[in-house]
Design a protein around this motif. Structure first.
Motif, PDB file in Angstrom:
ATOM      1  N   ALA A   1       0.825  -1.212   0.000  1.00 36.64           N
ATOM      2  CA  ALA A   1       0.000   0.000   0.000  1.00 36.64           C
ATOM      3  C   ALA A   1       0.854   1.256   0.000  1.00 36.64           C
ATOM      4  O   ALA A   1       0.488   2.273  -0.608  1.00 36.64           O
ATOM      5  CB  ALA A   1      -0.930  -0.009   1.212  1.00 36.64           C
ATOM      6  N   ALA A   2       2.002   1.197   0.674  1.00 33.06           N
ATOM      7  CA  ALA A   2       2.869   2.376   0.760  1.00 33.06           C
ATOM      8  C   ALA A   2       3.585   2.659  -0.553  1.00 33.06           C
ATOM      9  O   ALA A   2       3.832   3.822  -0.884  1.00 33.06           O
ATOM     10  CB  ALA A   2       3.897   2.172   1.879  1.00 33.06           C
ATOM     11  N   TYR A   3       3.909   1.609  -1.290  1.00 33.10           N
ATOM     12  CA  TYR A   3       4.741   1.805  -2.478  1.00 33.10           C
ATOM     13  C   TYR A   3       3.973   1.824  -3.798  1.00 33.10           C
ATOM     14  O   TYR A   3       4.489   2.333  -4.792  1.00 33.10           O
ATOM     15  CB  TYR A   3       5.841   0.738  -2.520  1.00 33.10           C
ATOM     16  CG  TYR A   3       7.058   1.168  -1.750  1.00 33.10           C
ATOM     17  CD1 TYR A   3       7.998   2.022  -2.326  1.00 33.10           C
ATOM     18  CD2 TYR A   3       7.257   0.780  -0.434  1.00 33.10           C
ATOM     19  CE1 TYR A   3       9.101   2.448  -1.625  1.00 33.10           C
ATOM     20  CE2 TYR A   3       8.368   1.211   0.285  1.00 33.10           C
ATOM     21  CZ  TYR A   3       9.293   2.037  -0.325  1.00 33.10           C
ATOM     22  OH  TYR A   3      10.378   2.474   0.388  1.00 33.10           O
ATOM     23  N   LEU A   4       2.764   1.308  -3.824  1.00 33.60           N
ATOM     24  CA  LEU A   4       1.988   1.385  -5.052  1.00 33.60           C
ATOM     25  C   LEU A   4       1.320   2.758  -5.152  1.00 33.60           C
ATOM     26  O   LEU A   4       0.982   3.368  -4.136  1.00 33.60           O
ATOM     27  CB  LEU A   4       0.939   0.280  -5.089  1.00 33.60           C
ATOM     28  CG  LEU A   4       1.505  -1.133  -5.284  1.00 33.60           C
ATOM     29  CD1 LEU A   4       0.388  -2.157  -5.221  1.00 33.60           C
ATOM     30  CD2 LEU A   4       2.255  -1.253  -6.607  1.00 33.60           C
ATOM     31  N   PRO A   5       1.125   3.274  -6.346  1.00 36.43           N
ATOM     32  CA  PRO A   5       0.557   4.621  -6.504  1.00 36.43           C
ATOM     33  C   PRO A   5      -0.866   4.709  -5.962  1.00 36.43           C
ATOM     34  O   PRO A   5      -1.654   3.759  -6.060  1.00 36.43           O
ATOM     35  CB  PRO A   5       0.578   4.833  -8.020  1.00 36.43           C
ATOM     36  CG  PRO A   5       1.543   3.838  -8.555  1.00 36.43           C
ATOM     37  CD  PRO A   5       1.495   2.673  -7.639  1.00 36.43           C
TER      38      PRO A   5
ATOM     39  N   ILE B   1      -2.211   8.211  -9.743  1.00 37.12           N
ATOM     40  CA  ILE B   1      -2.521   7.632 -11.046  1.00 37.12           C
ATOM     41  C   ILE B   1      -3.236   8.655 -11.928  1.00 37.12           C
ATOM     42  O   ILE B   1      -2.910   8.824 -13.111  1.00 37.12           O
ATOM     43  CB  ILE B   1      -3.389   6.367 -10.877  1.00 37.12           C
ATOM     44  CG1 ILE B   1      -2.575   5.265 -10.179  1.00 37.12           C
ATOM     45  CG2 ILE B   1      -3.889   5.878 -12.232  1.00 37.12           C
ATOM     46  CD1 ILE B   1      -3.400   4.063  -9.774  1.00 37.12           C
ATOM     47  N   GLU B   2      -4.190   9.369 -11.340  1.00 33.78           N
ATOM     48  CA  GLU B   2      -4.920  10.395 -12.103  1.00 33.78           C
ATOM     49  C   GLU B   2      -3.980  11.487 -12.588  1.00 33.78           C
ATOM     50  O   GLU B   2      -4.065  11.938 -13.741  1.00 33.78           O
ATOM     51  CB  GLU B   2      -6.026  10.985 -11.233  1.00 33.78           C
ATOM     52  CG  GLU B   2      -6.872  12.026 -11.963  1.00 33.78           C
ATOM     53  CD  GLU B   2      -7.966  12.594 -11.092  1.00 33.78           C
ATOM     54  OE1 GLU B   2      -8.708  13.474 -11.584  1.00 33.78           O
ATOM     55  OE2 GLU B   2      -8.088  12.184  -9.916  1.00 33.78           O
TER      56      GLU B   2
ATOM     57  N   LEU C   1       2.414   4.818 -13.844  1.00 31.88           N
ATOM     58  CA  LEU C   1       1.392   3.963 -14.459  1.00 31.88           C
ATOM     59  C   LEU C   1       1.879   2.522 -14.617  1.00 31.88           C
ATOM     60  O   LEU C   1       1.088   1.587 -14.531  1.00 31.88           O
ATOM     61  CB  LEU C   1       0.974   4.538 -15.807  1.00 31.88           C
ATOM     62  CG  LEU C   1       0.239   5.876 -15.737  1.00 31.88           C
ATOM     63  CD1 LEU C   1      -0.262   6.288 -17.112  1.00 31.88           C
ATOM     64  CD2 LEU C   1      -0.932   5.812 -14.755  1.00 31.88           C
ATOM     65  N   ALA C   2       3.180   2.358 -14.811  1.00 28.38           N
ATOM     66  CA  ALA C   2       3.721   0.989 -14.857  1.00 28.38           C
ATOM     67  C   ALA C   2       3.533   0.302 -13.508  1.00 28.38           C
ATOM     68  O   ALA C   2       3.172  -0.877 -13.441  1.00 28.38           O
ATOM     69  CB  ALA C   2       5.198   1.033 -15.242  1.00 28.38           C
ATOM     70  N   LEU C   3       3.772   1.043 -12.435  1.00 29.36           N
ATOM     71  CA  LEU C   3       3.547   0.497 -11.090  1.00 29.36           C
ATOM     72  C   LEU C   3       2.059   0.231 -10.856  1.00 29.36           C
ATOM     73  O   LEU C   3       1.689  -0.763 -10.217  1.00 29.36           O
ATOM     74  CB  LEU C   3       4.067   1.460 -10.037  1.00 29.36           C
ATOM     75  CG  LEU C   3       5.558   1.422  -9.739  1.00 29.36           C
ATOM     76  CD1 LEU C   3       5.889   2.503  -8.717  1.00 29.36           C
ATOM     77  CD2 LEU C   3       5.957   0.070  -9.209  1.00 29.36           C
TER      78      LEU C   3
END
Length: 279
Positions: free
Chosen positions: A227-231, A236-237, A273-275
């Motif tokens: 949760a901490a490292y994903l956007p 994302i927006e 966006l890749a993440l």
């Protein structure tokens, strides 16, 4: 010229004691990107031989997720025994990487490549000397795929009391990895498995410093790290807005809300966006 990152970094690394095969089996199904079977600190001296045998047995079949093994310190007799146990054709065919503790010089990387040629290596820097040699270690050999800190030992070596006292070594390792073309280093473990709020705050700080992902010592820590490292949805927006503007009007420009974007900002949006696709 921009240095290219050589490998895509895993997000979560779950450590598990090598002398507890049942726990290793559970760890393989816990959802970590990489399971690190530990032959070093997590195993008592009188259990080292059993841990080696159990790990070699595990590696006779391809595991469901990549498995790394953290061997014992390179200046001790257990290290040689560890490599001997892992040097079988079956183990070398299924082992995804070898994590080397307490590395302080490039010589130790070169020595290991001679003993297990072709195996991806990951160096743990756990002393002031190791941090000073970070870039030399990171560029010691193409077999080295990553570096990271071992903060418990480093903290003791430096006599650091407050967590902020480690920020300079952390940044040093992030910069060394980037300069060497390696993937961003993962954070060191958060030792209190019940302190999930502290883990989340520490991960947020690590992300600000340039780390990517983190080592864990309990499965309950994995969702917090992810949760901490994903956007976030907001990140994302923002990335989508940036890429949309760049596609319409290539080159540096100001968005309607006043934000300035250029090539570097667009590259960051692509990474975001890749993440996000990992979600």
């Amino acid at each position: 010229m921009t240095t290219q990152v050589r490998t895509e970094a895993p997000l979560t690394w779950l450590y598990v004691p090598g002398d507890r095969p049942d726990t290793v089996t559970k760890a393989l199904a816990a959802g970590a990107d990489v399971v690190v079977v530990d032959l070093e600190d997590a195993v008592a001296p009188d259990r080292k031989e059993y841990a080696r045998a159990a790990t070699a047995d595990l590696l006779t079949e391809p595991p469901p997720v990549p498995v790394h093994v953290r061997v014992n310190a390179l200046d001790g007799p257990e290290y040689t025994a560890d490599l001997h146990a892992l040097r079988t054709p079956a183990a070398l065919g299924t082992l995804a990487g070898l994590r080397l503790p307490k590395v302080s010089s490039p010589t130790e990387i070169l020595r290991t490549t001679e003993l297990v040629p072709g195996l991806p290596l990951y160096a743990l820097l756990e002393s002031a000397l190791a941090v000073e040699h970070a870039f030399a270690i990171a560029t010691a050999h193409p077999a080295l795929h990553g570096i990271a800190l071992g903060e418990t030992d480093l903290r003791a070596d430096l006599g650091v009391r407050a967590d902020a006292g480690l920020d300079w070594p952390r940044s040093r390792v992030v910069v060394a990895a980037r300069a060497a073309g390696l993937a961003p280093p993962p954070q060191s473990v958060h030792p209190d498995v019940r302190d999930l709020a502290g883990l989340a705050a520490s991960c947020a700080h690590g992300r600000d410093l340039g780390f990517f992902g983190r080592a864990a010592i309990h499965p309950r820590q994995l969702p917090v790290i992810e949760a901490a490292y994903l956007p976030t949805p907001e990140e994302i927006e923002t990335a989508e807005t940036i890429l949309g503007a760049a596609a319409t009007h290539p080159g540096a420009q100001a968005l309607p809300d006043g934000r300035f974007i250029d090539t570097a900002v667009v590259a960051g949006a692509h990474r975001t966006l890749a993440l996000a696709r990992r979600l």
